[in-house]
Structure formats: structure tokens, C-alpha cells
Write a protein that holds these residues in place. Sequence first.
Motif, PDB file in Angstrom:
ATOM      1  N   VAL A  86     -12.384   9.833  -7.886  1.00 20.84           N
ATOM      2  CA  VAL A  86     -11.311   9.538  -7.111  1.00 20.84           C
ATOM      3  C   VAL A  86     -10.357   8.896  -8.399  1.00 20.84           C
ATOM      4  N   ASP A  87      -8.981   9.466  -8.659  1.00 18.87           N
ATOM      5  CA  ASP A  87      -8.249   8.678  -9.309  1.00 18.87           C
ATOM      6  C   ASP A  87      -7.066   7.991  -8.439  1.00 18.87           C
ATOM      7  N   LEU A  88      -7.265   6.772  -8.106  1.00 19.54           N
ATOM      8  CA  LEU A  88      -6.449   6.080  -7.087  1.00 19.54           C
ATOM      9  C   LEU A  88      -5.101   6.204  -7.567  1.00 19.54           C
ATOM     10  N   LYS A  89      -4.589   6.154  -8.816  1.00 24.13           N
ATOM     11  CA  LYS A  89      -3.262   5.862  -9.247  1.00 24.13           C
ATOM     12  C   LYS A  89      -2.505   7.089  -8.875  1.00 24.13           C
ATOM     13  N   ALA A  90      -3.286   8.399  -9.551  1.00 20.82           N
ATOM     14  CA  ALA A  90      -2.688   9.711  -9.397  1.00 20.82           C
ATOM     15  C   ALA A  90      -2.793  10.465  -8.108  1.00 20.82           C
ATOM     16  N   LYS A  91      -3.747   9.740  -7.126  1.00 15.86           N
ATOM     17  CA  LYS A  91      -3.932  10.021  -5.870  1.00 15.86           C
ATOM     18  C   LYS A  91      -4.569  11.597  -5.776  1.00 15.86           C
ATOM     19  N   ALA A 277     -18.293   3.602  -7.594  1.00 15.03           N
ATOM     20  CA  ALA A 277     -18.466   3.247  -9.016  1.00 15.03           C
ATOM     21  C   ALA A 277     -17.415   3.879 -10.075  1.00 15.03           C
ATOM     22  N   THR A 278     -16.748   5.087  -9.615  1.00 20.28           N
ATOM     23  CA  THR A 278     -15.707   5.721 -10.116  1.00 20.28           C
ATOM     24  C   THR A 278     -14.438   5.187  -9.943  1.00 20.28           C
ATOM     25  N   LEU A 279     -14.320   4.423  -8.984  1.00 16.16           N
ATOM     26  CA  LEU A 279     -12.992   3.688  -8.756  1.00 16.16           C
ATOM     27  C   LEU A 279     -12.232   2.750  -9.620  1.00 16.16           C
ATOM     28  N   GLY A 280     -12.862   2.078 -10.154  1.00 19.80           N
ATOM     29  CA  GLY A 280     -12.452   0.626 -11.186  1.00 19.80           C
ATOM     30  C   GLY A 280     -11.971  -0.197 -10.151  1.00 19.80           C
ATOM     31  N   TYR A 299      -3.670  -0.909  -4.140  1.00 14.64           N
ATOM     32  CA  TYR A 299      -3.415   0.599  -4.023  1.00 14.64           C
ATOM     33  C   TYR A 299      -2.801   1.032  -2.804  1.00 14.64           C
ATOM     34  N   ASP A 300      -1.843   2.033  -2.985  1.00 10.40           N
ATOM     35  CA  ASP A 300      -1.059   2.199  -1.830  1.00 10.40           C
ATOM     36  C   ASP A 300      -1.843   3.559  -0.963  1.00 10.40           C
ATOM     37  N   GLY A 301      -1.795   3.252   0.259  1.00 10.19           N
ATOM     38  CA  GLY A 301      -2.420   4.418   1.167  1.00 10.19           C
ATOM     39  C   GLY A 301      -3.878   4.501   0.956  1.00 10.19           C
TER      40      GLY A 301
END
Length: 457
Positions: A86-91, A277-280, A299-301
Motif C-alpha cells: 500500500v502506498d499511503l501517500k498516493a492512496k 511492513a510495506t507501509l512505513g 495519514y488521511d482516510g
Amino acid sequence: MDTVTRPRILVVGAGFAGVECVRRLERRLSPREARITLVTPFSYQLYLPLLPQVASGVLTPQSIALSLRRSSRYRTRIIPGGAVGVDLKAKVCVVRTITDQIVDEPYDYIVLAPGSITRTFDIPGLTEHAFGMKTLAEAAYIRDHVISQLDLADASQDPAERASRLQFVVVGGGYAGTETAACLQRLTHAAVERYPRLDPGLIKWHLIDIAPKLMPELGEKLGRSAQQILTRRGVEISLGVSIAKAGAEEVTFTDGRVVPTRTLIWTAGVVASPLIATLGADTVRGRLAVTSEMRLPGYDGVFALGDSAAVPDLAKGQEGAVCPPTAQHAGRQGRHVAENLIATLRNQPLRPYHHRDLGLVVDLGGTDAVSKPLGVELRGLPAQAVARGYHWSALRTNVAKARVGVSWILNAMAGDDFVRTGFQARKPARLKDFEYTDAYLTAEQVRERVESAGRAR
């Protein structure tokens, strides 16, 4: 809202937490308010606490696989696969489908409930030679394997081979390990009557745990009662002991004993899904550090819950206390997260999660059980009635309740036929083959993939 502007809600995981969240969202949100997507390899919710009864043949696998599509309000889109990054910034959530295709799934809100995997240690031979008890496939496989050991021992003329096939080792003195050892010991004890060439005295079950007590969460008295029940049945319990190394035909304990066996079942705890572990993001003992509203700070949402999130346990009133990874908490957290997500959509205040544990139940098979509902200690038939009543009522669909109830009655009246179905009979499978822990991407791989996809667009 039209189909373009509707917010996209992505739920990762179809365990107790994820399914309860989706069900509450379907009931409380109109189709015009949001689009709901669920990422899961299987279109069912597994009722995990009853896996030992599937392994022992008391229940069929279908009984505890609760269809996600059996709902009058069902409208969720299901992606058949697992989230591998999951790329939390790019959603963007990266999903590996059941056909091994990698797809990107954008979202506006994400609920992370990927659950847990079996916790292992750097023990020589463990992942190559041990079975787990975490998936439906593992439970079905273990049943076939145990019965096949009786068949092969019965046919063997070699005393050493016969002895190794008739010894079974379960590692883990928690609920999963204790119930697994108890249920499978009953299976072999009943089955040996159909094998007149086998000496019942050769069948030995070992239950070991590095902890000094069996199921310490139950308290001193009930833990001791469970230990006495199993010892009376002939299960050899060794505490303060673990595995030093595992082989195809023997297991070495840390106290130096070497046990000839072809069956090693590992149930020594769980850890959060490798997805975390992929989230950072910040973690607490491998679980995502979240607020009491189950939001991921910074992180939003993003909401996280269940076995993969360290949700503060406000009911304990202790600083730093987090909710244990149990089905009881996961289901309630799922409903609570859904309400908080809905509140977010409607610009309403969020509520912190607060739930007092209702107690514990341990089904040891037959009329044997120990339970502690609301702090009341029970043993024997009353405890069994509470344990099975709790599990039966917790099953999500009436069809599942009917199947489980009928199976319990039928097994009590007619027993087992000890049929080996031949599931993967010629293909040995162990712990490493069922949980696909090597399927996940690294945080860098997720970021590179999302960035390259963005440039391509």
C-alpha cells in the motif's frame, strides 16, 4: 452523488474485522454515498475458532466458511486476491490476484484489516516440516495427514516406522494449540478401534510450550483443569520446552529429547500480516500504532484494526495496553471502524473504541471444556454448553448455524467414519506452503510501481 464523485472505500481482509466493517457499511450507507470494495483471496469469512473441529472431522470445512455473498444487502465489489503493498501517500493498494496478476486499486478511504500469520522462529527445519493451523486448507490437510499416518502405520512391517507415524507433536499451549491437541487426540483415540493391528499404546500426543503454564489467560485454576483433562486422556504435556530442530521423521526438543514423528503442528502464536511492513508507518511490536478511534496518525482516510493494529485497550485503564488479537475484539472493532468512517464522510465526530472482554471459552471435545464467561469459572458440561453456545451464536449466517448444529448432533450420535479424502495426498505441504508470506512487495517496490504507473498515465 453520481458514480464519479462517490468516495471509494477499500477494505483489506475478510476476517472478523473486515467482514463486520463491510456489513455495517452496507447497512448504514446508501449506494449513492460510497463505493465499497473488499480485497480477499476467498469469498468467505473463516470462523477461525472452530478450525480444530474441522481438523478432527467434527465439522465439515463448508460449515465454518461463511459466504460473503449471502446477504440481502450485498453490493460490495470483491477483488479475489491479497493486498501485497500500500502506498499511503498516493492512496493506492497493490493487489496480487489469485491468478498472480498484479493490479493497482486506488481509494479515498482504506480500512486495513489484513489479519495475522503464524509466528515462526529461526528453528532449523521448522517451516519445511511443520504444519500450521491458520487456514481452512491447513485444517483439511492435517485431518487427511493424521488419518494417513494411521493407515500407513497399520500397513507397515517396520516397528520404527510404525512408532514414528503414531507419535504427534503440537507446539503452542495457547487456545489454538490446546484445542488442536485435544480434538485430534480424540480423533486418533476413536479411530484406533478400527485398526485392530495397531497397539493403542503406541499412539502418543505431545503438547509443548515454552511458557510455564497452559493458557495463562484463563487463570491458574482453569489452566490446571485443562492440563489435568488432557493428561488424563494420555496427552504428554511439557512446559518450559520448545523445538530445537525439526526433521522429516523426528523432532528434537530444547530439553534434549528426540521424538520420532512425522507430524509436527506449530501453533505458537501469530504476528501481524507482512503487509504492515510495506507501509512505513509506526508500529508497536509489529502491529500498526493507531489511535483509540483506529485511525493511522499522519495519514488521511486510513483506518486499521484487528490483529494487525495495536488498538489501545481503554477498558483496561492501563497506559500502553492494547487489545489482544482475538475474534471478539476484531468483530467489534470492525463495526466501530465502520461507524467512524461513516462519521468521517458525514463530518461528524469520531468515537474511541472501548470494549470490555466478555471472557474466554476452550472446547476440548466431547463433554470436556473450560470456560470463563464474564469472569465465572466453569468446567465440564456447563463449560462445554457455554463454549458451543458462544460459537454457535457468533456464526454470521443461519445456514452456517444450521450446518454446525447438525454436525455437532450427528457427530455425537454417529461418530466419525475416519475417511481420508486424498487432499494433496501425493504432494507434501507444510507451513510455508499455505500462508504465501513470500508474495509481498517491499515498501520501495510499492513506491516504484505506483510512481511508474503514474508516469505512464
